[in-house]
Write an enzyme that holds these catalytic residues in place. Structure first.
Site, mmCIF file in Angstrom:
data_model
loop_
_atom_site.group_PDB
_atom_site.id
_atom_site.type_symbol
_atom_site.label_atom_id
_atom_site.label_comp_id
_atom_site.label_asym_id
_atom_site.label_seq_id
_atom_site.Cartn_x
_atom_site.Cartn_y
_atom_site.Cartn_z
ATOM 1 N N THR A 1 1.851 9.166 -3.811
ATOM 2 C CA THR A 1 1.855 7.978 -2.905
ATOM 3 C C THR A 1 2.522 8.634 -1.491
ATOM 4 O O THR A 1 2.675 8.333 -0.628
ATOM 5 C CB THR A 1 2.157 6.648 -3.340
ATOM 6 O OG1 THR A 1 3.582 6.898 -3.761
ATOM 7 C CG2 THR A 1 1.568 5.985 -4.475
ATOM 8 N N GLY B 1 12.378 0.312 1.363
ATOM 9 C CA GLY B 1 11.952 -0.704 -0.034
ATOM 10 C C GLY B 1 12.204 0.141 -1.241
ATOM 11 O O GLY B 1 12.742 -0.483 -2.169
ATOM 12 N N LYS C 1 15.950 8.648 -0.458
ATOM 13 C CA LYS C 1 15.823 8.280 1.036
ATOM 14 C C LYS C 1 14.774 7.381 1.257
ATOM 15 O O LYS C 1 14.385 6.480 0.573
ATOM 16 C CB LYS C 1 16.266 9.242 1.882
ATOM 17 C CG LYS C 1 17.496 10.172 1.754
ATOM 18 C CD LYS C 1 18.003 11.099 2.826
ATOM 19 C CE LYS C 1 17.197 12.410 2.768
ATOM 20 N NZ LYS C 1 17.694 13.195 3.892
ATOM 21 N N GLY C 2 14.121 7.519 2.629
ATOM 22 C CA GLY C 2 13.038 6.893 2.871
ATOM 23 C C GLY C 2 11.884 7.699 3.446
ATOM 24 O O GLY C 2 12.265 8.793 3.931
ATOM 25 N N GLY D 1 8.457 6.463 4.514
ATOM 26 C CA GLY D 1 7.061 5.872 5.321
ATOM 27 C C GLY D 1 7.213 6.291 6.665
ATOM 28 O O GLY D 1 6.426 6.570 7.498
ATOM 29 N N GLU D 2 8.099 5.664 7.343
ATOM 30 C CA GLU D 2 8.086 5.603 8.917
ATOM 31 C C GLU D 2 8.556 6.993 9.516
ATOM 32 O O GLU D 2 7.914 7.355 10.656
ATOM 33 C CB GLU D 2 9.238 4.492 9.271
ATOM 34 C CG GLU D 2 8.661 3.287 8.541
ATOM 35 C CD GLU D 2 9.222 2.024 9.122
ATOM 36 O OE1 GLU D 2 8.978 1.547 10.309
ATOM 37 O OE2 GLU D 2 9.797 1.210 8.349
ATOM 38 N N GLY E 1 0.783 -1.271 0.006
ATOM 39 C CA GLY E 1 -0.072 -0.091 0.057
ATOM 40 C C GLY E 1 0.753 1.433 -0.011
ATOM 41 O O GLY E 1 0.484 2.287 -0.177
#
Ligand code: MOS
Length: 743
Positions: free
Chosen positions: A633, A518, A700-701, A703-704, A476
């Site tokens: 997203t 991811g 980089k990232g 989501g968290e 998701g």
């Protein structure tokens, strides 16, 4: 309303930035693991233990087996030939090392004691309710303060470098000498992920090969762990997870039901499906452990932070040590010269806890950023100005620069959008027209930027379509969209001409997708494979490619390219461990630099003076996640993270009753999560500066990091509204009432 996120790519042709799988999802065409209904399907339901700990002295499955339609009842009486999968954080593959149904020991309330399989779900449910057990109960502990909790210092129990105590300078001495100090303890409860898609699987055998359909973040661990449990070759395990309906860490490894389902499917010669109920979910799989943080901070008279001591303990099970990594970000939020971190396990009688969104960073930031707010007030400084004054461009732990850090820009831009300059510093000094107390709070967050080994296989067809098969899972977060967009932009093709295959052990290793690595990991491999594909198609290094003509010119129907990438500093040995289904993580410290994503949150709360009900009418968040890989997203990720943070600060807690063990409020009625009515305006913005030192395309990232600091910003806003500091989450009406009506 949310800002349209900046894409930073105005020089290129506009691309369709929608979620590429949106249509499948809203039409129901997207099939999740337990949506499958193969011919001959049998249905499984679990029966679970009703004591906090003990031994099963008698298990009676006769009544269950007699229910019409029941095909099989599996329990420890069957002497199942299954091995432990090992704990994912202990070198194994499982959500915990303990595999239920193998012996008469009950380690925790809610542990599975039987698996009932029947022709229908109704029959299986009825039969599971008729499984009767007698127990010899044993004493147990389920809260941090209970007798019987076993405390162990992490570096003593697990002497691994990345879990060592953190000592930079002499924090005790610097703290003792600091003229302005804060010393406070912050408590946070256990929490449960509750994704929309429940845990479950559909399993069958095709000859000697077992086929597992399960929504997961780690098809590779299921493959290798199940092979280990059954004693078969991993080549005979296929795991497919094209869609995962929310993972949040709960689906990061092999679940305890897969091996028993495989046994049942083999015995029956039929496909078997299990969907773990919402109520059973609370005892079936991992959860966020309860944690307690003591934070001591010292500053000088000018508002310069001098020392920080962050000591944490968190719960783990008797059978596994779920590591603590809370200090990793708190040591990097500010330019504090002297830092000390200490982390301690508290073993008790539950299933093993694990990673839940921003697993360490959210609780760490709640504690630390609350303490920073307290310190700013103690120093007589505006909490925003205080944070800006303590910014750093150097990682205080390694002494190396950050590959990128635009946190001050996040703070400045967020403050401007929020209107922070109109804030009055004195608590309880701002009121809304309806008489509500108004509070404005700020907090920052960080999350390590990591890379894992990854593979990508790109196939260009004479029909002009491009298929990308990757090592990665869609839960998701939008990895499919990010990959499709990258391939479409790179080749100059329509995004809908790109097909992306994820979560399938038949096409790639399927390394754990988690830790916000991811997208960055997959995109690196896809980028490398595209470079090779362009070469094979005789195309230039850049610019659009007429895929159909270029493939035709080769005289073949398809042209394909494959890339295997490693994180900076990783070796072929790491790549091999990843192929064996183990997590192999590079970062956040690399040679010469450290990499983190950063975020700043600004929160307004309104506290209704009579009922003390807390509302959150608006939040402004600005993230530095490097290049924004998929604007739609990405914005969704941040909004989701903010909602998680509001849930954590005002709603979510696993209720634990020391008399019974387990979790009492095992349902969405009693474990409230935020609903639409709880959420006001979420204004999300991005710095969108590519970090090319960390990553070939600058990602980089995200989501968290989105969640990190939200709870502290809410709590800081509640303090600003009421003048009362709340150091235990969630902050509930009764807490605010008690504080404001106290004499
Ligand atoms: Mo995330 S909690 O690392 O799946």
């Amino acid at each position: 309303m949310s800002h349209q996120p900046a894409t930073g790519r105005h020089d290129t042709a506009p691309v369709d930035t929608r979620r590429v799988d949106a249509r499948e999802k809203v039409t129901g065409a997207a099939l999740y693991g337990t949506d499958l209904h193969p011919d001959g399907l049998a249905h499984a339901v679990l029966a679970t233990a009703t004591v906090g700990r003990g031994r099963i002295t008698d298990l009676d499955v006769a009544a269950a087996a007699a229910v019409p339609g029941v095909l099989l009842v599996l329990s420890h009486l069957d002497r199942l030939d299954l091995r432990s999968p090992g704990f994912i954080m202990g070198g194994g593959y499982g959500v915990q090392s303990l595999q239920p149904l193998l012996d008469d020991h009950v380690a925790y309330r809610g542990q599975a004691i039987a698996l009932v399989v029947a022709e229908t779900l109704t029959a299986a449910t009825e039969a599971a309710n008729l499984v009767r057990a007698r127990y010899a109960p044993e004493p147990f502990a389920v809260t941090l303060d209970a007798e019987g909790v076993e405390r162990i210092s992490q570096p003593v129990a697990v002497p691994l470098p990345f879990l060592a105590d953190l000592d930079v300078g002499d924090a005790e001495a610097a703290y003792a000498a600091a003229p302005v100090r804060v010393d406070a303890v912050y408590d946070q409860p256990s929490q449960h992920q509750n994704p929309m898609e429940l845990i479950g699987a559909t399993v069958w055998w095709r000859g000697d090969t077992v086929v597992v359909h399960e929504g997961t973040q780690n098809a590779g661990a299921i493959r290798h762990g199940l092979a280990q449990q059954l004693g078969i070759d991993p080549a005979n395990v296929e795991v497919l997870s094209p869609y995962t309906g929310g993972g949040f860490g709960q689906k990061n490894s092999l679940q305890i039901h897969i091996a028993p389902l495989a046994v049942a499917a083999r015995r029956l010669g039929r496909p078997v499906k299990l969907v773990v109920s919402r109520a059973q979910l609370f005892h079936h799989t991992s959860f966020r452990p309860a944690s307690r943080h003591r934070v001591r901070l010292g500053a000088d008279e000018h508002g310069r932070m001098l020392a920080a001591i962050h000591e944490v303990e968190h719960q783990t099970s008797r059978h596994d040590l779920f590591p603590l990594m809370y200090n990793e970000i708190t040591a990097r939020l500010y330019g504090i010269g002297d830092f000390r971190g200490r982390q301690t396990f508290a073993r008790m009688d539950t299933q093993s806890p694990g990673f839940m969104r921003a697993p360490f960073e959210h609780p760490a930031a709640f504690a630390f950023e609350s303490a920073v707010d307290e310190l700013a007030y103690a120093a007589g400084r505006d909490p925003l100005e205080f944070r800006l004054a303590n910014d750093t461009t150097v990682d205080p732990v390694s002494g190396e620069p950050f590959s990128s850090r635009h946190l001050a820009q996040c703070l400045r831009r967020g403050a401007k959008t929020f209107g922070w300059s109109a804030r009055r510093q004195r608590p309880a000094s701002m009121r809304a027209e309806d008489g509500s107390l108004v509070g404005w709070g700020v907090a920052v967050g960080a999350y390590p930027a990591s890379i894992v080994p990854s593979t990508a296989h790109v196939v260009a067809g004479v029909d002009g379509r491009v298929r990308v098969e990757v090592d990665g899972h869609e839960m998701g977060q939008g990895i499919r969209s990010a990959i499709a967009l990258l391939a479409a932009e790179n080749l100059g093709v329509d995004v809908h001409a790109v097909d992306v295959v994820v979560g399938d052990t038949r096409v790639a290793t399927q390394h754990l997708t988690a830790g916000s690595w991811g997208t960055a990991s997959s995109l690196g491999a896809v980028h490398a494979a595209l470079r090779d594909l362009r070469k094979q198609l005789g195309a230039d290094v850049n610019g659009p490619v007429d895929v159909a003509s270029a493939v035709r010119a080769t005289g073949r129907d398809t042209v394909d390219a494959r890339a295997e990438t490693l994180g900076p500093g990783q070796t072929e040995q790491d790549g091999e461990r990843a192929r064996q289904g183990h997590p192999v993580i590079a970062g956040p410290e690399f040679t010469g630099y450290s990499s983190f994503s950063w975020i700043a949150h600004f929160v307004e709360v309104r506290v209704e003076p009579t009922t003390c009900r807390i509302r959150v009418p608006r939040v402004v968040s600005v993230a530095d996640c490097g290049r924004v890989a998929s604007p739609v997203t990405a914005a969704s990720q941040v909004r989701g993270g903010i909602v998680w943070g509001i849930g954590a600060s005002l709603r979510e807690a696993g209720a634990v009753d020391p008399r019974y063990g387990g979790f009492l409020n095992a349902s969405l009625e009693e474990y409230p999560v935020p609903v639409n009515a709880d959420i006001g305006t979420l204004d999300v913005d991005f710095i969108d500066e590519p970090d090319l030192r960390f990553h070939p395309v600058g990602v980089k990232g995200l989501g968290e990091v989105s969640m990190v600091g939200v709870a502290a910003a809410v709590a800081n806003a509640v303090y600003h509204a009421t003048g009362v500091r709340h150091r235990r989450l969630p902050i509930r009406i009764e807490d605010v009432l008690a504080a404001t009506t106290a004499p």
